[in-house]
Write a protein that holds these residues in place. Structure first.
Motif, PDB file in Angstrom:
ATOM      1  N   THR A 189      -2.361  -1.332  -7.254  1.00  0.00           N
ATOM      2  CA  THR A 189      -3.140  -0.561  -6.290  1.00  0.00           C
ATOM      3  C   THR A 189      -3.959  -1.485  -5.402  1.00  0.00           C
ATOM      4  OG1 THR A 189      -3.302   1.291  -7.836  1.00  0.00           O
ATOM      5  CG2 THR A 189      -4.875   1.232  -6.018  1.00  0.00           C
ATOM      6  N   HIS A 199      -3.179   5.961   1.531  1.00  0.00           N
ATOM      7  CA  HIS A 199      -3.037   6.055   0.075  1.00  0.00           C
ATOM      8  C   HIS A 199      -1.694   6.693  -0.283  1.00  0.00           C
ATOM      9  CE1 HIS A 199      -3.976  10.325   0.526  1.00  0.00           C
ATOM     10  NE2 HIS A 199      -3.547  10.489  -0.713  1.00  0.00           N
ATOM     11  N   SER A 252      -5.175  -1.998  -0.797  1.00  0.00           N
ATOM     12  CA  SER A 252      -5.233  -1.406   0.530  1.00  0.00           C
ATOM     13  C   SER A 252      -3.829  -1.284   1.123  1.00  0.00           C
ATOM     14  CB  SER A 252      -6.119  -2.255   1.437  1.00  0.00           C
ATOM     15  OG  SER A 252      -6.110  -1.754   2.753  1.00  0.00           O
TER      16      SER A 252
END
Length: 301
Positions: free
Chosen positions: A223, A280, A225
């Protein structure tokens, strides 16, 4: 004394004929010569390896890809019988035809495409080398299957199977998937992304909306940006009123609800593409507004 130790075995050689099986011993790197080109194979169990010609391209290649050919085939199908794991399958192709080799110039490079015969879809495989002098391509085949070769234009999308891990970086990569889904993605540093598609979801449709049977679970290896654009090409038979209502939504596990982003969504009715920017990944889906009509018993609506 202690340091780094390893176990090695002698390599083996064999002569093969396209379309006929060749027996290889377990845990032995075997070079099979097909009269001018080679396949190097290593399996964990004794196996029968069959390399066959694939005569011609029957499914149009993705945009930016032009089929390359050899004197007798467009590609090859690899079959392995024996039940063990494939450790290595390194193919050095025969020479490309002169006309095919002429396509590889400037910003156009040689590439390899794994072809799913049943899905009629392609998955790009990175090649090791293209040698202009011999007009040959060296590539690691990841598994049994059919492989074709192509001249690849710069900035062409990367055709990808679902459930296939792809590398990402700070440079945007455009990944195209079967059934009209495209993911343009960049990550803050080296990472991976995997996309799975389903026709149903465990989650109920939002009120006043209906799904298109297009759910996409998108996951990063680590995980971090991310900047991405999701694109989906909808059916040509969809009415303009329904098409104009299309939107991507993501499942928010915290609120147990589908969320439609307030910005970044659009529909291009000329290209039949619905898009959504995002920072996301999670489960995403495409929804359209429901319609209403008034009916009379005995009359068509």
């Amino acid at each position: 004394h202690f340091s780094e130790w390893a176990v090695f075995a002698n390599n083996a050689t064999a002569t093969g004929t396209l379309g006929s099986g060749v027996s290889v011993a377990a845990n032995t790197e075997t070079t099979i010569n097909y009269g001018g080109f080679d396949l190097v194979v290593h399996t964990t169990t004794a196996s029968t390896v069959t390399l066959s010609s694939y005569a011609s391209v029957v499914t149009t290649m993705p945009s930016g890809y032009s089929a390359l050919g050899f004197s007798a085939q467009a590609g090859f199908t690899l079959a392995i019988d024996g039940g063990g794991a494939l450790i290595k399958a390194e193919l050095t192709t025969p020479p490309l035809t002169t006309s095919a080799a002429a396509l590889i110039t400037g910003s156009v490079s040689a590439g390899c495409l794994q072809y799913d015969v049943d899905a009629r879809a392609y998955n790009k495989i990175d090649i090791d080398t293209y040698t202009a002098g011999t007009k040959t391509i060296k590539v690691q085949l990841p598994k049994a299957g059919t492989y074709l070769f192509a001249a690849v234009s710069a900035n062409a999308q990367i055709p990808t199977f679902y459930n296939k891990t792809r590398a990402t970086s700070s440079t945007t990569a455009s990944l195209s998937f079967p059934g009209g889904f495209v993911l343009d993605v960049s990550t803050s540093s080296a990472n991976t992304v995997t996309v799975n598609r389903a026709s149903v979801s465990a989650h109920t449709d939002p009120s006043g909306k209906h799904n298109l049977g297009a759910y996409f679970s998108i996951n990063q290896g680590t995980t971090q940006s991310v900047t991405a654009t999701l694109k989906f090409t909808y059916s040509a038979g969809m009415s303009s009123s329904v098409a104009s209502s299309l939107r991507f939504a993501y499942w928010d596990s915290g609120t147990s609800a589908w969320v439609f982003p307030s910005t970044g969504g659009s529909v291009d009715t000329s290209t039949r593409v619905v898009s959504q920017t995002t920072t996301h990944f999670s489960e995403w889906a495409v929804f359209a507004n429901n319609a209403t009509a008034t009916g009379t018993l005995g009359s068509g609506v």
